[in-house]
Design a protein around this motif. Structure first.
Motif, PDB file in Angstrom:
ATOM      1  N   THR A  35      -2.988   5.393  -4.108  1.00  0.00           N
ATOM      2  CA  THR A  35      -1.712   5.967  -4.563  1.00  0.00           C
ATOM      3  C   THR A  35      -0.964   6.649  -3.428  1.00  0.00           C
ATOM      4  O   THR A  35       0.238   6.430  -3.249  1.00  0.00           O
ATOM      5  CB  THR A  35      -1.971   6.971  -5.700  1.00  0.00           C
ATOM      6  OG1 THR A  35      -2.706   6.331  -6.746  1.00  0.00           O
ATOM      7  CG2 THR A  35      -0.653   7.490  -6.258  1.00  0.00           C
ATOM      8  N   LYS A  36      -1.667   7.468  -2.646  1.00  0.00           N
ATOM      9  CA  LYS A  36      -0.998   8.196  -1.563  1.00  0.00           C
ATOM     10  C   LYS A  36      -0.394   7.240  -0.540  1.00  0.00           C
ATOM     11  O   LYS A  36       0.741   7.443  -0.076  1.00  0.00           O
ATOM     12  CB  LYS A  36      -1.987   9.137  -0.873  1.00  0.00           C
ATOM     13  CG  LYS A  36      -2.407  10.321  -1.726  1.00  0.00           C
ATOM     14  CD  LYS A  36      -3.332  11.249  -0.954  1.00  0.00           C
ATOM     15  CE  LYS A  36      -3.730  12.457  -1.805  1.00  0.00           C
ATOM     16  NZ  LYS A  36      -4.657  13.365  -1.055  1.00  0.00           N
ATOM     17  N   ASP A  37      -1.139   6.187  -0.189  1.00  0.00           N
ATOM     18  CA  ASP A  37      -0.631   5.221   0.790  1.00  0.00           C
ATOM     19  C   ASP A  37       0.603   4.499   0.267  1.00  0.00           C
ATOM     20  O   ASP A  37       1.597   4.335   0.993  1.00  0.00           O
ATOM     21  CB  ASP A  37      -1.721   4.197   1.135  1.00  0.00           C
ATOM     22  CG  ASP A  37      -2.887   4.823   1.865  1.00  0.00           C
ATOM     23  OD1 ASP A  37      -2.679   5.880   2.495  1.00  0.00           O
ATOM     24  OD2 ASP A  37      -3.988   4.269   1.799  1.00  0.00           O
ATOM     25  N   SER A  67       3.520   6.881   0.081  1.00  0.00           N
ATOM     26  CA  SER A  67       3.985   7.202   1.440  1.00  0.00           C
ATOM     27  C   SER A  67       4.789   6.047   2.019  1.00  0.00           C
ATOM     28  O   SER A  67       5.850   6.257   2.641  1.00  0.00           O
ATOM     29  CB  SER A  67       2.798   7.516   2.341  1.00  0.00           C
ATOM     30  OG  SER A  67       2.129   8.674   1.913  1.00  0.00           O
TER      31      SER A  67
END
Length: 487
Positions: free
Chosen positions: A250-252, A255
Motif C-alpha cells: 500500500t505505501k509503495d 507513494s
C-alpha cells in the motif's frame, strides 16, 4: 517372580547394542537387569562388580546423572509411568537426557519393580531449537517486510495463512475461515474478475501467479497487496495445491501515485510558466532587434547583455519543453530501428566535424543490428555521444571512436569507446555529467545538455546508460536495452 524378572532382562537385552542406558529394579531398589551402557556408566562413576542384586540407592545418590531417579522410580512404584528431561554438563558441553520410568506388575496386578530408560536427546533438542529459531526469524522477516505466506488445498478448498497474512487482511485467525470464496469477498469488487482470471490462467498454463490488487478491510479501508504463487500438480497433471506469498504494498503504491501526481502538477506548472514567459521573452528579443545600435556605447552594452540573457532564458524554456516531451514518450509508436540506418543519418549530420577533425568511426553491428524504440531518439543518442568524443579528443590526436553491439539472453548493449582525454571518474561525477546542464569539463564550449538528453531518451526506451573513463586513456559509454527479440 523369576519369570517376571527374566522377561524384564530379555527386554533390556534387546537394546543392548544401543547407546541408551537401560536398567530395571525391584521394589527394594535392587538391580534386576541392565544393559552394557548402564554398566559402563556406573563403572565410570567408580562402582565395581556391577551385578544383579546390588543396591541402587547408593548409585542414585552418587552423581547428577542419577538425580532424577529417586522421584521417577518412586512414582513408577506407585503405578505412575513418567517421563522427564534433565540437563547436564558433560565435557564442557550442555547435554539433555530423557528419562522414562515404567512400572512392572505381576499377574495379580501388583507392582514388582520398574524399568528405567535413559537416552541422550541433545541433538534432537538442538534441532528443535534451531527450527524454533528459524521460525522466529521467519516470522520477524515477514513482519518487517509485511509479507505473509499461504497454501491453498484445492480439493478441500482450504487456505492456510501465516500469522502475518491475517494481520494484513485484519482477520482474526479463530474467526475467519480462509477459503477461495472468502478471499474473493475480501478483494475489491473491481479487482475480483482480474484476480480470478489470473489465478485460473496461472493454473491452466502452469505459470507464476503474479498480480497487484486491492483488498477491502472490515472498516472499509483499502489496501494494495502484491500476490505471487504457483500451482502444483499430481502424477496425472491435475492441480491439487497452490502456494505463494502476499505482500502489503500500500505505501509503495500510494507513494508512486503521489509522485505521479506531483510530476503531473510540475509539468503543468512548467507549461504554464513557460507559456506565460514566452510572450514577454519574444517582446524583449524583438525590441533588441529594432534597437538602433551604435549611438550610445553604454546602452549598446546593456542591451546586448539583456539580449544574451533573454536568449539563454528562451533556450532554457525550450530545453524544459523538450525534456518533458521525452519523459512522456508514446511507446506505442516505438518500432525496430536499424543501426546502419542511424549511422547514415549521423554521417550526414556530423560530416563537417568528422572531416574537420579527421575523426574515425568504426562500427561493429554483427551481434545486434537493431534496437526497439524511436529512431529520432537513437539518432540523437548516437549524435551526442559521437560529437562528445570528437570534442573531447586529445590535442593533435584525431578521435578514434568504436561503436560495438553485444547481446545476452536478457539484454543488448551498445558500447561507444573513444581515445580521448578521459577523466577521473567518481560516482558523484558519473551522476553529475548526466544531470541537466552537467559538464564533462570546462575545456569546451556547450551547455552540457546533450548527455542529459541522451540519458532521458535512453530511459524513455526502458534502457540505462553507464560510463567508464580513465584520464588520458579515453571513455566508454555503455547503453543497455531489454532484449525484446528473446521474448
Amino acid at each position: 517372580m523369576k519369570k517376571q524378572q527374566g522377561l524384564i532382562h530379555n527386554k533390556i537385552e534387546i537394546v543392548d547394542d544401543r547407546n541408551d542406558v537401560v536398567w530395571a529394579m525391584d521394589v527394594d531398589y535392587k538391580l534386576t537387569a541392565f544393559n552394557s551402557s548402564f554398566k559402563a556408566l556406573v563403572e565410570k562413576l567408580g562402582f565395581d562388580n556391577i551385578v544383579s542384586g546390588i543396591d541402587l540407592k547408593e548409585i542414585y545418590a552418587s552423581g547428577r546423572f542419577f538425580n532424577p531417579c529417586d522421584r521417577g522410580c518412586q512414582r513408577a512404584l506407585d503405578r505412575y509411568a513418567t517421563t522427564s528431561k534433565h540437563t547436564f554438563e558433560s565435557n564442557g558441553s550442555v547435554v539433555v537426557h530423557e528419562f522414562s520410568f515404567q512400572p512392572f506388575m505381576n499377574s495379580s496386578g501388583e507392582v514388582v519393580g520398574c524399568c528405567i530408560w535413559q537416552k541422550d536427546i541433545s541433538q534432537e533438542v538442538d534441532n528443535n531449537h534451531r527450527i524454533l529459531e528459524s521460525e522466529r526469524k521467519y516470522r520477524e522477516a515477514q513482519e518487517v517486510a509485511n509479507v505473509g505466506h499461504w497454501s491453498w488445498d484445492m480439493k478441500e478448498d482450504k487456505i492456510i495463512w501465516s500469522n502475518q497474512l491475517f494481520r494484513i487482511f485484519e482477520k482474526a485467525p479463530d474467526k475467519f475461515e480462509a477459503t477461495f470464496e472468502a478471499l474473493l469477498n475480501a478483494i475489491h469488487p473491481d479487482d475480483r474478475d482480474l484476480y480470478k482470471n489470473d489465478v485460473e490462467l496461472s493454473i491452466a498454463e502452469n505459470r507464476m501467479h503474479d498480480i497487484i490488487h486491492r483488498i477491502v478491510l472490515a472498516d472499509g479501508k483499502i489496501r494494495y497487496v502484491h500476490q505471487k504463487g504457483r500451482a502444483y500438480y499430481d502424477e496425472h497433471g491435475k492441480p491439487f495445491r497452490m502456494s505463494g506469498t502476499t505482500q502489503d504494498v500500500t505505501k509503495d503504491i500510494l507513494s508512486n501515485q503521489q509522485i505521479m501526481e506531483q510530476n503531473h502538477e510540475l509539468q503543468n506548472f512548467v507549461r504554464i510558466i513557460s507559456h506565460n514567459l514566452r510572450g514577454p521573452i519574444s517582446n524583449v528579443l524583438m525590441l533588441s532587434r529594432i534597437y538602433e545600435w551604435g549611438k550610445d556605447e553604454m546602452n549598446d552594452d546593456i542591451v546586448k547583455k539583456i539580449e544574451h540573457t533573454t536568449e539563454a532564458l528562451d533556450q532554457t524554456i525550450k530545453d524544459l519543453h523538450l525534456s518533458l516531451s521525452l519523459k512522456s514518450a508514446d511507446k506505442e509508436k516505438f518500432r525496430e530501428v536499424y543501426l546502419k540506418d542511424v549511422m547514415k543519418d549521423i554521417d550526414g549530420l556530423l560530416a563537417d566535424e568528422i572531416s574537420k577533425y579527421k575523426a574515425t568511426i568504426n562500427t561493429d553491428f554483427t551481434k545486434v543490428d537493431l534496437v526497439f524504440g524511436a529512431k529520432s531518439y537513437v539518432v540523437n543518442i548516437f549524435y551526442n555521444l559521437i560529437l562528445n568524443a570528437i570534442n573531447y579528443a586529445k590535442e593533435d590526436v584525431p578521435a578514434i571512436i568504436s561503436i560495438k553491439t553485444e547481446e545476452t539472453v536478457d539484454a543488448i548493449s551498445i558500447k561507444f569507446t573513444d581515445n580521448g582525454i578521459g577523466m577521473e571518474l567518481t560516482p558523484e561525477k558519473e551522476r553529475k555529467i548526466f544531470d541537466m546542464y552537467g559538464r564533462l569539463s570546462g575545456a569546451t564550449e556547450g551547455k552540457g545538455f546533450g548527455l542529459y538528453l541522451v540519458k532521458t531518451q535512453v530511459e524513455a526506451m526502458d534502457g540505462k546508460i553507464e560510463v567508464e573513463s580513465e584520464k588520458g586513456l579515453g571513455s566508454t559509454f555503455t547503453i543497455t536495452f531489454p532484449n525484446t527479440t528473446k521474448t
